[in-house]
Design a protein around this motif. Sequence first.
Motif, PDB file in Angstrom:
ATOM      1  N   LEU A 109       0.826  -1.204   0.000  1.00  0.00           N
ATOM      2  CA  LEU A 109       0.000   0.000   0.000  1.00  0.00           C
ATOM      3  C   LEU A 109       0.865   1.261   0.000  1.00  0.00           C
ATOM      4  O   LEU A 109       0.554   2.237  -0.691  1.00  0.00           O
ATOM      5  N   LEU A 110       1.948   1.263   0.792  1.00  0.00           N
ATOM      6  CA  LEU A 110       2.816   2.436   0.832  1.00  0.00           C
ATOM      7  C   LEU A 110       3.495   2.652  -0.519  1.00  0.00           C
ATOM      8  O   LEU A 110       3.569   3.780  -1.015  1.00  0.00           O
ATOM      9  N   ARG A 111       3.942   1.571  -1.126  1.00  0.00           N
ATOM     10  CA  ARG A 111       4.605   1.701  -2.430  1.00  0.00           C
ATOM     11  C   ARG A 111       3.630   2.226  -3.486  1.00  0.00           C
ATOM     12  O   ARG A 111       3.969   3.119  -4.268  1.00  0.00           O
ATOM     13  N   ASN A 112       2.409   1.691  -3.505  1.00  0.00           N
ATOM     14  CA  ASN A 112       1.417   2.171  -4.464  1.00  0.00           C
ATOM     15  C   ASN A 112       1.146   3.656  -4.274  1.00  0.00           C
ATOM     16  O   ASN A 112       1.008   4.409  -5.245  1.00  0.00           O
ATOM     17  N   ALA A 113       1.053   4.080  -3.002  1.00  0.00           N
ATOM     18  CA  ALA A 113       0.775   5.494  -2.713  1.00  0.00           C
ATOM     19  C   ALA A 113       1.914   6.384  -3.199  1.00  0.00           C
ATOM     20  O   ALA A 113       1.688   7.435  -3.808  1.00  0.00           O
ATOM     21  N   ILE A 114       3.148   5.966  -2.938  1.00  0.00           N
ATOM     22  CA  ILE A 114       4.307   6.776  -3.344  1.00  0.00           C
ATOM     23  C   ILE A 114       4.433   6.826  -4.860  1.00  0.00           C
ATOM     24  O   ILE A 114       4.698   7.886  -5.445  1.00  0.00           O
ATOM     25  N   GLU A 115       4.234   5.688  -5.520  1.00  0.00           N
ATOM     26  CA  GLU A 115       4.355   5.659  -6.979  1.00  0.00           C
ATOM     27  C   GLU A 115       3.247   6.453  -7.663  1.00  0.00           C
ATOM     28  O   GLU A 115       3.402   6.888  -8.809  1.00  0.00           O
ATOM     29  N   LEU A 119      -0.168   8.763   7.005  1.00  0.00           N
ATOM     30  CA  LEU A 119      -0.504   7.517   7.678  1.00  0.00           C
ATOM     31  C   LEU A 119      -1.270   7.870   8.945  1.00  0.00           C
ATOM     32  O   LEU A 119      -0.767   8.626   9.784  1.00  0.00           O
ATOM     33  N   ALA A 120      -2.485   7.331   9.074  1.00  0.00           N
ATOM     34  CA  ALA A 120      -3.313   7.626  10.246  1.00  0.00           C
ATOM     35  C   ALA A 120      -3.776   6.315  10.865  1.00  0.00           C
ATOM     36  O   ALA A 120      -4.325   5.453  10.179  1.00  0.00           O
ATOM     37  N   LEU A 121      -3.542   6.169  12.170  1.00  0.00           N
ATOM     38  CA  LEU A 121      -3.943   4.971  12.908  1.00  0.00           C
ATOM     39  C   LEU A 121      -4.820   5.410  14.061  1.00  0.00           C
ATOM     40  O   LEU A 121      -4.432   6.259  14.869  1.00  0.00           O
ATOM     41  N   ASP A 174      -2.843   9.451  -0.070  1.00  0.00           N
ATOM     42  CA  ASP A 174      -1.877  10.156  -0.913  1.00  0.00           C
ATOM     43  C   ASP A 174      -2.548  11.325  -1.619  1.00  0.00           C
ATOM     44  O   ASP A 174      -3.776  11.388  -1.714  1.00  0.00           O
ATOM     45  N   THR A 175      -1.737  12.233  -2.104  1.00  0.00           N
ATOM     46  CA  THR A 175      -2.232  13.390  -2.862  1.00  0.00           C
ATOM     47  C   THR A 175      -1.836  13.223  -4.330  1.00  0.00           C
ATOM     48  O   THR A 175      -1.468  14.194  -4.989  1.00  0.00           O
ATOM     49  N   GLY A 176      -1.924  11.988  -4.816  1.00  0.00           N
ATOM     50  CA  GLY A 176      -1.454  11.663  -6.150  1.00  0.00           C
ATOM     51  C   GLY A 176      -2.492  11.826  -7.234  1.00  0.00           C
ATOM     52  O   GLY A 176      -3.441  12.610  -7.114  1.00  0.00           O
ATOM     53  N   VAL A 177      -2.318  11.040  -8.291  1.00  0.00           N
ATOM     54  CA  VAL A 177      -3.109  11.217  -9.500  1.00  0.00           C
ATOM     55  C   VAL A 177      -4.492  10.605  -9.404  1.00  0.00           C
ATOM     56  O   VAL A 177      -5.377  10.908 -10.201  1.00  0.00           O
ATOM     57  N   GLY A 178      -4.724   9.709  -8.432  1.00  0.00           N
ATOM     58  CA  GLY A 178      -6.019   9.056  -8.324  1.00  0.00           C
ATOM     59  C   GLY A 178      -6.154   7.899  -9.309  1.00  0.00           C
ATOM     60  O   GLY A 178      -5.283   7.654 -10.136  1.00  0.00           O
TER      61      GLY A 178
END
Length: 398
Positions: free
Chosen positions: A284-290, A300-302, A315-319
């Motif tokens: 999940l972290l890798r997908n978010a960063i990529e 990351l919120a727990l 993430d604030t990525g492309v969606g």
Amino acid sequence: EIRFPAGAGIAGDVAKTRAVANIADAYADARFNPDFDKQTGYRTRSVLCMPVSGSHNELIGVIQVLNKKGRTGFDQEDESLLEGLNAHISVALERAQLIEAYIEKDRVLESQNNAKSKMIDHLSHELKTPLAVISGSCVLLQKLAAAQDPQRTHMIAERLQRAIGRLVELQLEACDIAAQRPFTEETVLTDWLRRCQDLLESIGDEQNAPAWLRERLAQKIAEIYAQDVNQKPEALLMDVWIPQAVEALRPDFDHRLIALEQQLDAVPAVVLPEPLLFKSFRGLLRNAIEATPDGGTISLALREVSGNVKLDIRDTGVGIDTELQEHLFHGFVHAGATDHYSSGRPYDFGAGGKGLDLQRLKLFSERYGFKLSFASKVGAGSVFSLEFPPALLRPRDG
């Protein structure tokens, strides 16, 4: 359209009892619901209602006619006429249901075929790139060995190792998926990878590659068949474990200019096999960063929500494109056409992957009983959530 529960009103009672209702004065019948007249402005006087049965005598609906012209109510002749019409209506409804079922089945098959085509296209791409590198590297190694250039030989050997690593990663992800849900694709993938091993050995022989290199290739590819047996559940304090996992992964994405925020509450311990949780978190972290360009933010919120422990990776990525979201957990699905993703260095923006991380995580969640969900909007980013129920939780001091 007016909806009401079965058994309510005259039509509902006919559906329940399967008996014909011929009523001269609707307002004098206790079953009649005048609310429908109030909603529509219509005045119901006489009612003739009968059940519509299918070819196997199952109820498929009711037919109702209102307010016979010129008379106070419907007679026996009207009932016979409606009964004859009822037979034609029954056939038409059954045919319509069959057509709807056929259309839905066709839609599902088309969706499955599209997913299969994407999988084959993507897998072909994933295998083609490292195999091309391996083939070319073997040729260069043979030439450099003859020219006695140790430095370049070492560089090419490292490139070869990276290419083999992609094959190893692909098979390990497929192995994890197959371990959760046995299916014929496991046999197909294993067969393909064994053919890759045969091909590599053949290339090495043809190019007179050094014996040590051929042995190393065979050894490295053989490692992909090793099974991960370390699956013993343990109680993990997620607010302590997550920062440790991030630091373990940081060297892989430290070259990215992305802010990583962590808001981790002290929540009950989660009881899962640590290797499984690490694979899930890393994916999940890798997908978010990529998916996030440089300058973006990963959060990351727990926290504890209604007795569950919930981890959000935002993430604030492309969606993710809306049309792809339905198939996101099918495997070999990625947010873009195969030819348009780079399949490059892990954690780079738009690097892409094999599309197996999410399918593997979905199968993990089904097996161990936690919830995986996501929300995404093109241009605004995505949030993936893992939610662990009380059955997977233990007190922090336990």
